[in-house]
Scaffold this motif. Sequence first.
Motif, PDB file in Angstrom:
ATOM      1  N   PRO A 144      31.793  24.898  37.281  1.00 36.35           N
ATOM      2  CA  PRO A 144      32.641  24.259  38.201  1.00 36.35           C
ATOM      3  C   PRO A 144      32.909  25.103  39.287  1.00 36.35           C
ATOM      4  O   PRO A 144      32.541  26.511  39.187  1.00 36.35           O
ATOM      5  CB  PRO A 144      34.304  24.390  37.712  1.00 36.35           C
ATOM      6  N   ASN A 146      35.284  26.252  41.719  1.00 42.94           N
ATOM      7  CA  ASN A 146      36.923  26.090  42.023  1.00 42.94           C
ATOM      8  C   ASN A 146      37.287  27.225  43.124  1.00 42.94           C
ATOM      9  O   ASN A 146      37.045  28.476  42.698  1.00 42.94           O
ATOM     10  CB  ASN A 146      37.679  26.519  40.397  1.00 42.94           C
ATOM     11  N   MET A 147      37.503  26.821  44.197  1.00 45.83           N
ATOM     12  CA  MET A 147      38.044  27.786  45.156  1.00 45.83           C
ATOM     13  C   MET A 147      36.861  28.818  45.488  1.00 45.83           C
ATOM     14  O   MET A 147      37.067  29.872  45.859  1.00 45.83           O
ATOM     15  CB  MET A 147      39.111  28.562  44.812  1.00 45.83           C
TER      16      MET A 147
END
Length: 171
Positions: A144, A146-147
């Motif tokens: 992933p 994420n941010m």
Amino acid sequence: MRAHRSDPKPWVIDNRNDEHTTMISRTTRLALLTAGLLSFAVVNAGRAQAQEPGDLSVTFSGLTAPTGALYVGVYDSEAAFGGGKPVAGERVAVNGATASLTLSGLKPGRYAIKVFHDIDGDGRMNTNPYGIPLEPYAASNNAPANMGPPRWSDAVFDVTAEGAVQDITIQ
């Protein structure tokens, strides 16, 4: 029986006095040398076999546009994955909803993949003014993002002499 420490010939053994010395026979020395070399060869045969290069087969799915190309980078360290040079890189033409790639000759070790779909064919990943990607991208293990970009620890996988397979969904 004692060995002379100052004697430049350590294989000469004095078992009575300095006048009566015996030398380990040439046959015995040859046998010891052969046994040592054989042991070395047996131990290192496994290591040599483990160091045979492997193939990495990658399938990409989730391609939303059947145009452009995938730019794929394979990295062998966390530092390189974070912004360094890949150990292997390929451009894969996109003609449908999936694409595939096989990289041969990778040394056994730990690797991670970053890929982006260059839909407009300009050869670079387009981003907005804040650096957020405007074109689809992904990483190995479907790590992933994420941010920020995917982490090495989420994307890393092993390539062995038998090879490795990755199925990556472009998002």
